[in-house]
Design a protein around this motif. Structure first.
Motif, PDB file in Angstrom:
ATOM      1  N   VAL A  35      34.421  28.874  30.587  1.00  0.00           N
ATOM      2  CA  VAL A  35      34.079  30.198  31.113  1.00  0.00           C
ATOM      3  C   VAL A  35      34.004  30.157  32.637  1.00  0.00           C
ATOM      4  O   VAL A  35      34.488  31.073  33.322  1.00  0.00           O
ATOM      5  CB  VAL A  35      32.737  30.684  30.527  1.00  0.00           C
ATOM      6  N   GLY A  36      33.419  29.081  33.185  1.00  0.00           N
ATOM      7  CA  GLY A  36      33.396  28.940  34.636  1.00  0.00           C
ATOM      8  C   GLY A  36      34.793  28.908  35.228  1.00  0.00           C
ATOM      9  O   GLY A  36      35.083  29.572  36.230  1.00  0.00           O
ATOM     10  N   GLY A  37      35.684  28.146  34.588  1.00  0.00           N
ATOM     11  CA  GLY A  37      37.059  28.082  35.066  1.00  0.00           C
ATOM     12  C   GLY A  37      37.784  29.400  34.937  1.00  0.00           C
ATOM     13  O   GLY A  37      38.549  29.801  35.823  1.00  0.00           O
ATOM     14  N   TYR A  38      37.524  30.112  33.832  1.00  0.00           N
ATOM     15  CA  TYR A  38      38.213  31.389  33.621  1.00  0.00           C
ATOM     16  C   TYR A  38      37.733  32.448  34.612  1.00  0.00           C
ATOM     17  O   TYR A  38      38.536  33.257  35.104  1.00  0.00           O
ATOM     18  CB  TYR A  38      37.999  31.862  32.184  1.00  0.00           C
ATOM     19  N   LEU A  39      36.437  32.459  34.923  1.00  0.00           N
ATOM     20  CA  LEU A  39      35.944  33.399  35.930  1.00  0.00           C
ATOM     21  C   LEU A  39      36.603  33.142  37.286  1.00  0.00           C
ATOM     22  O   LEU A  39      36.905  34.081  38.031  1.00  0.00           O
ATOM     23  CB  LEU A  39      34.424  33.288  36.055  1.00  0.00           C
ATOM     24  N   ARG A  40      36.839  31.886  37.606  1.00  0.00           N
ATOM     25  CA  ARG A  40      37.513  31.557  38.874  1.00  0.00           C
ATOM     26  C   ARG A  40      38.965  32.030  38.853  1.00  0.00           C
ATOM     27  O   ARG A  40      39.489  32.474  39.877  1.00  0.00           O
ATOM     28  CB  ARG A  40      37.433  30.052  39.122  1.00  0.00           C
ATOM     29  N   VAL A  41      39.606  31.925  37.691  1.00  0.00           N
ATOM     30  CA  VAL A  41      40.981  32.423  37.565  1.00  0.00           C
ATOM     31  C   VAL A  41      40.998  33.941  37.761  1.00  0.00           C
ATOM     32  O   VAL A  41      41.846  34.478  38.499  1.00  0.00           O
ATOM     33  CB  VAL A  41      41.562  32.046  36.182  1.00  0.00           C
ATOM     34  N   ILE A  42      40.082  34.644  37.113  1.00  0.00           N
ATOM     35  CA  ILE A  42      40.004  36.096  37.271  1.00  0.00           C
ATOM     36  C   ILE A  42      39.738  36.471  38.722  1.00  0.00           C
ATOM     37  O   ILE A  42      40.361  37.382  39.283  1.00  0.00           O
ATOM     38  CB  ILE A  42      38.896  36.680  36.361  1.00  0.00           C
ATOM     39  N   GLN A  99      41.800  38.881  43.673  1.00  0.00           N
ATOM     40  CA  GLN A  99      41.913  38.830  45.132  1.00  0.00           C
ATOM     41  C   GLN A  99      43.344  38.578  45.610  1.00  0.00           C
ATOM     42  O   GLN A  99      43.583  38.437  46.808  1.00  0.00           O
ATOM     43  CB  GLN A  99      40.991  37.732  45.683  1.00  0.00           C
ATOM     44  N   GLY A 100      44.279  38.477  44.651  1.00  0.00           N
ATOM     45  CA  GLY A 100      45.681  38.304  45.016  1.00  0.00           C
ATOM     46  C   GLY A 100      46.043  36.897  45.445  1.00  0.00           C
ATOM     47  O   GLY A 100      47.089  36.681  46.060  1.00  0.00           O
ATOM     48  N   ARG A 101      45.204  35.913  45.124  1.00  0.00           N
ATOM     49  CA  ARG A 101      45.500  34.533  45.474  1.00  0.00           C
ATOM     50  C   ARG A 101      46.307  33.869  44.362  1.00  0.00           C
ATOM     51  O   ARG A 101      46.165  34.230  43.190  1.00  0.00           O
ATOM     52  CB  ARG A 101      44.206  33.759  45.724  1.00  0.00           C
ATOM     53  N   PRO A 102      47.158  32.908  44.676  1.00  0.00           N
ATOM     54  CA  PRO A 102      47.958  32.243  43.634  1.00  0.00           C
ATOM     55  C   PRO A 102      47.065  31.469  42.669  1.00  0.00           C
ATOM     56  O   PRO A 102      46.187  30.712  43.084  1.00  0.00           O
ATOM     57  CB  PRO A 102      48.871  31.296  44.436  1.00  0.00           C
ATOM     58  N   VAL A 103      47.306  31.661  41.381  1.00  0.00           N
ATOM     59  CA  VAL A 103      46.520  30.983  40.359  1.00  0.00           C
ATOM     60  C   VAL A 103      47.327  30.971  39.080  1.00  0.00           C
ATOM     61  O   VAL A 103      48.167  31.851  38.854  1.00  0.00           O
ATOM     62  CB  VAL A 103      45.158  31.700  40.162  1.00  0.00           C
ATOM     63  N   GLY A 156      28.042  40.117  43.660  1.00  0.00           N
ATOM     64  CA  GLY A 156      29.120  39.530  44.441  1.00  0.00           C
ATOM     65  C   GLY A 156      29.237  40.136  45.825  1.00  0.00           C
ATOM     66  O   GLY A 156      28.811  41.265  46.067  1.00  0.00           O
ATOM     67  N   ASP A 157      29.814  39.370  46.735  1.00  0.00           N
ATOM     68  CA  ASP A 157      30.027  39.869  48.101  1.00  0.00           C
ATOM     69  C   ASP A 157      31.484  40.241  48.311  1.00  0.00           C
ATOM     70  O   ASP A 157      31.983  40.276  49.425  1.00  0.00           O
ATOM     71  CB  ASP A 157      29.598  38.823  49.133  1.00  0.00           C
ATOM     72  N   VAL A 158      32.195  40.503  47.196  1.00  0.00           N
ATOM     73  CA  VAL A 158      33.621  40.805  47.254  1.00  0.00           C
ATOM     74  C   VAL A 158      33.813  42.310  47.231  1.00  0.00           C
ATOM     75  O   VAL A 158      33.286  42.990  46.361  1.00  0.00           O
ATOM     76  CB  VAL A 158      34.356  40.178  46.050  1.00  0.00           C
ATOM     77  N   PRO A 159      34.563  42.883  48.174  1.00  0.00           N
ATOM     78  CA  PRO A 159      34.808  44.329  48.135  1.00  0.00           C
ATOM     79  C   PRO A 159      35.661  44.697  46.934  1.00  0.00           C
ATOM     80  O   PRO A 159      36.497  43.907  46.502  1.00  0.00           O
ATOM     81  CB  PRO A 159      35.560  44.599  49.448  1.00  0.00           C
ATOM     82  N   PRO A 160      35.451  45.866  46.343  1.00  0.00           N
ATOM     83  CA  PRO A 160      36.254  46.272  45.190  1.00  0.00           C
ATOM     84  C   PRO A 160      37.710  46.441  45.572  1.00  0.00           C
ATOM     85  O   PRO A 160      38.028  46.782  46.708  1.00  0.00           O
ATOM     86  CB  PRO A 160      35.631  47.603  44.767  1.00  0.00           C
ATOM     87  N   PRO A 161      38.647  46.156  44.642  1.00  0.00           N
ATOM     88  CA  PRO A 161      40.061  46.317  44.940  1.00  0.00           C
ATOM     89  C   PRO A 161      40.398  47.781  45.193  1.00  0.00           C
ATOM     90  O   PRO A 161      39.755  48.678  44.659  1.00  0.00           O
ATOM     91  CB  PRO A 161      40.750  45.803  43.680  1.00  0.00           C
TER      92      PRO A 161
END
Length: 305
Positions: free
Chosen positions: A80-87, A92-96, A288-293
């Protein structure tokens, strides 16, 4: 770190964004969900193998159940930790890629923190479940043990053999639902903090508890709408599977199974994607400190989702 309170209707938005999750990188999101789903099946298979090896004794069943539970906590915490990082990377548009779900199994990827937080959440669950049973669940444990004994005898039990429901059964189910909603918020926010930020275990749990208490209304709306939607989807899928099985059985029973199986697998995969997608959206908005898409509009401005 402060958590944020969202409006009651935010629950619907979390569900909507969870359903739309795979649009940025479907290969990573859906491929990663396949790996998580496979991992979720492994503890159950391990338990079956151990039961076959040790026999049907009560001691053997307890050992098999205990070991499979430990494996499940460790394995699913990492996946689950790994999958959240993938999401997170996909949003964020980063390669994964799908295999990045397995990144926590490598050294230096925070595996210990993920597993310890998974254990911490299990302890929180046990405490809350115990409180519910102590408050309104008189006779519930005895009823549950009787049901377990019946299930071990094999075959469908007769109506006379079924134990009567305990007096507080309805209250246990109702409070259990509320506890599940609460724990879902704690899990989403707290696990997101551990997997996606450098938050300490205590700090992540504090954020999970505080953020959930601030957002009980949207979480409750999300839970109710999700249950209704799942029932509707299950009915539709059940109808489709029944029709496919009937058509296949006209030729051969095996063909009916072959036609129906992909539908079941697609439903399971969709549930995993939406479930963890909603979990990520809850974390992002509350802690989270991430702005919404944003999506570009034809007028050149941006429309916030």
């Amino acid at each position: 770190m402060t958590t944020r309170a969202m409006g009651p209707m935010k629950g619907l938005e979390w569900l909507k964004r969870g359903i739309n999750l795979g649009r940025h990188n479907p290969k990573a999101v859906f491929g990663g969900a396949v790996l998580v789903a496979i991992g979720a099946l492994l503890p159950g298979l391990l338990q079956l193998v151990m039961l076959q090896a040790m026999g049907a004794s009560a001691t053997g069943q307890l050992i098999a159940m205990g070991l499979s539970t430990v494996v499940s906590i460790v394995l699913m915490s990492l996946l689950v930790g790994g999958y959240l990082r993938v999401i997170h990377a996909a949003e964020q548009g980063r390669p994964v890629g799908p295999s990045d779900v397995l990144a926590p199994f490598r050294a230096g990827q925070g595996a210990a923190r993920l597993v310890l937080f998974g254990v911490l959440l299990v302890l929180v669950y046990l405490v809350l479940a115990s409180v519910v049973i102590l408050l309104v669940g008189e006779g519930f444990i005895e009823w549950y043990m009787q049901m377990m004994v019946l299930s071990q005898k094999g075959g469908a039990p007769t109506a006379d053999a079924m134990p009567a429901l305990p007096e507080g059964f309805g209250s246990v189910v109702g409070l259990g639902f509320l506890v599940a909603v609460f724990l879902g918020g704690v899990y989403s926010i707290g696990f997101g903090q551990v997997a996606l930020t450098g938050r300490s275990l205590g700090g992540a749990l504090k954020d999970g508890l505080g953020g959930t208490l601030k957002n009980l209304l949207p979480l409750l709306l999300l839970a109710v709408v999700s249950v209704v939607a799942l029932i509707v989807v299950a009915l539709v899928i059940g109808l489709v599977v029944t029709l496919l099985a009937l058509v296949g059985n006209l030729i051969h029973p095996v063909l009916g199974m072959v036609l129906a199986l992909p539908v079941y697998l697609a439903l399971l995969l969709g549930i995993y994607v939406v479930m963890f997608g909603v979990m990520y959206q809850i974390w992002r908005d509350v802690a989270g400190d991430v702005p919404p898409p944003v999506a570009p509009s034809t007028s050149g401005t941006h429309i916030e989702l």
